[in-house]
Design a protein around this motif. Structure first.
Motif, short mmCIF file in Angstrom:
data_model
loop_
_atom_site.label_atom_id
_atom_site.label_comp_id
_atom_site.label_asym_id
_atom_site.label_seq_id
_atom_site.Cartn_x
_atom_site.Cartn_y
_atom_site.Cartn_z
N PHE A 120 -25.64 -8.30 -1.32
CA PHE A 120 -24.22 -8.18 -0.99
C PHE A 120 -24.07 -7.37 0.30
N ARG A 121 -23.48 -7.98 1.32
CA ARG A 121 -23.23 -7.29 2.58
C ARG A 121 -22.00 -6.38 2.43
N ILE A 122 -22.10 -5.15 2.85
CA ILE A 122 -20.97 -4.22 2.81
C ILE A 122 -20.30 -4.21 4.18
N ASP A 123 -19.04 -4.61 4.23
CA ASP A 123 -18.37 -4.73 5.53
C ASP A 123 -17.16 -3.80 5.67
N LYS A 124 -17.01 -2.86 4.72
CA LYS A 124 -15.94 -1.87 4.84
C LYS A 124 -16.41 -0.57 4.19
N PRO A 125 -15.81 0.57 4.54
CA PRO A 125 -16.34 1.87 4.11
C PRO A 125 -16.14 2.20 2.63
N ARG A 126 -15.34 1.44 1.93
CA ARG A 126 -15.13 1.70 0.50
C ARG A 126 -15.14 0.38 -0.26
N VAL A 127 -16.03 0.24 -1.24
CA VAL A 127 -16.09 -0.99 -2.04
C VAL A 127 -16.16 -0.61 -3.51
N VAL A 128 -15.56 -1.44 -4.35
CA VAL A 128 -15.58 -1.24 -5.80
C VAL A 128 -16.53 -2.26 -6.41
N LEU A 129 -17.40 -1.79 -7.29
CA LEU A 129 -18.35 -2.63 -7.99
C LEU A 129 -17.96 -2.75 -9.46
N GLY A 130 -18.07 -3.94 -10.01
CA GLY A 130 -17.73 -4.12 -11.41
C GLY A 130 -17.78 -5.57 -11.82
N ARG A 131 -17.36 -5.82 -13.05
CA ARG A 131 -17.38 -7.17 -13.61
C ARG A 131 -16.08 -7.92 -13.35
N GLY A 132 -15.00 -7.18 -13.03
CA GLY A 132 -13.69 -7.81 -12.85
C GLY A 132 -13.59 -8.62 -11.57
N ALA A 133 -12.72 -9.64 -11.61
CA ALA A 133 -12.55 -10.53 -10.46
C ALA A 133 -11.96 -9.81 -9.25
N GLY A 134 -11.28 -8.68 -9.46
CA GLY A 134 -10.67 -7.97 -8.35
C GLY A 134 -11.61 -7.03 -7.62
N CYS A 135 -12.87 -6.92 -8.05
CA CYS A 135 -13.82 -6.00 -7.42
C CYS A 135 -14.35 -6.60 -6.11
N ASP A 136 -14.71 -5.72 -5.19
CA ASP A 136 -15.30 -6.17 -3.92
C ASP A 136 -16.67 -6.79 -4.16
N ILE A 137 -17.45 -6.19 -5.07
CA ILE A 137 -18.75 -6.72 -5.45
C ILE A 137 -18.71 -6.98 -6.94
N GLN A 138 -18.69 -8.27 -7.32
CA GLN A 138 -18.56 -8.66 -8.72
C GLN A 138 -19.93 -8.97 -9.31
N LEU A 139 -20.25 -8.32 -10.42
CA LEU A 139 -21.54 -8.48 -11.08
C LEU A 139 -21.37 -9.23 -12.40
N THR A 140 -22.26 -10.17 -12.66
CA THR A 140 -22.19 -10.95 -13.90
C THR A 140 -23.07 -10.27 -14.95
N ASP A 141 -22.63 -9.11 -15.41
CA ASP A 141 -23.38 -8.30 -16.37
C ASP A 141 -22.39 -7.81 -17.42
N SER A 142 -22.58 -8.22 -18.68
CA SER A 142 -21.65 -7.85 -19.75
C SER A 142 -21.66 -6.36 -20.04
N GLU A 143 -22.67 -5.64 -19.60
CA GLU A 143 -22.75 -4.19 -19.81
C GLU A 143 -22.06 -3.40 -18.70
N VAL A 144 -21.60 -4.11 -17.68
CA VAL A 144 -20.88 -3.48 -16.56
C VAL A 144 -19.39 -3.52 -16.84
N SER A 145 -18.68 -2.41 -16.61
CA SER A 145 -17.24 -2.36 -16.81
C SER A 145 -16.52 -3.18 -15.74
N ARG A 146 -15.25 -3.51 -16.01
CA ARG A 146 -14.49 -4.32 -15.05
C ARG A 146 -14.39 -3.61 -13.70
N ARG A 147 -14.09 -2.31 -13.70
CA ARG A 147 -14.16 -1.48 -12.49
C ARG A 147 -15.13 -0.35 -12.82
N HIS A 148 -16.37 -0.51 -12.40
CA HIS A 148 -17.43 0.36 -12.88
C HIS A 148 -17.69 1.55 -11.95
N ALA A 149 -17.84 1.29 -10.66
CA ALA A 149 -18.20 2.36 -9.72
C ALA A 149 -17.64 2.05 -8.34
#
Length: 207
Positions: A120-149
């Motif tokens: 995943f290329r990071i193109d801005k100084p703040r990104v949200v990682l998680g399982r939710g569709a609204g995250c900048d980096i979306q992970l397909t992991d059921s153990e990851v929260s919708r907005r995790h980190a």
């Protein structure tokens, strides 16, 4: 209250207490990044004059009737809740960060988990990682929260912050709420392990 992004029409549940004494707030859409103004709602005058619902004799009122949104069916209200869960808006009170340094490139490589092999290329100084569709980096992991980190880049420093996830954020096997990351350092969300990669960019490659 329910707010809708005018650019992409994504709906969110917004906590009215965030207005405080301010008549309006700026909100950044987590899906498309559009910034728009939300005005504090006024208490409807018709609330006092609204007639009570008449329930026919022998008919039990459903538990959800008292809190049902006026003019909305149960199905429509449920859809709005689902949208809130899929994409929570980024907190508009977060401080503005400086643009990314032009002489560096940042990316996250997934080395373990369902998304292993992805970069995943990071193109801005703040990104949200998680399982939710609204995250900048979306992970397909059921153990990851919708907005995790949240990953933030401030000058030469890169940091990771846990957003109250269910299963926690780990750096080098240690659970953290906030930690600084170095290039090629690993961290884990759920069953996914990622590596931060910082690449120096030569002058000839800078656009």
């Amino acid at each position: 209250m329910i707010i809708t992004c005018p650019a992409c029409q994504t709906s969110y549940q917004y906590d009215e207490s965030k207005f405080g004494d301010a008549p309006s707030k700026l909100v950044k859409c987590a899906r498309c990044g559009h910034v728009f103004e939300v005005r504090k709602p006024k208490a409807p005058e018709s609330t006092v004059r609204q007639p009570a619902l008449t329930v026919p004799p022998g008919t039990a009122a459903e538990p959800g009737d008292a809190t049902r949104t006026r003019g909305k069916t149960h199905e429509e209200t449920t859809k709005q809740v689902d949208l809130r869960q899929l994409a929570a808006p980024v907190d508009e009170d977060l401080p503005q960060l400086a643009p990314l340094p032009r002489d560096r490139r940042y990316s996250l490589a997934v080395i373990l988990g369902a998304d292993a092999g992805k970069v995943f290329r990071i193109d801005k100084p703040r990104v949200v990682l998680g399982r939710g569709a609204g995250c900048d980096i979306q992970l397909t992991d059921s153990e990851v929260s919708r907005r995790h980190a949240m990953l933030e880049i401030r000058g030469d420093e890169v940091s990771i912050k846990d957003l109250g996830s269910t299963n926690g954020t780990f750096v080098d096997g240690v659970k953290v709420n906030h930690a600084t990351l170095e290039s090629q350092q690993e961290f884990s969300l759920g069953t996914t392990t990622l590596m931060l990669i910082v690449t120096e960019v030569r002058d000839s490659e800078i656009l």
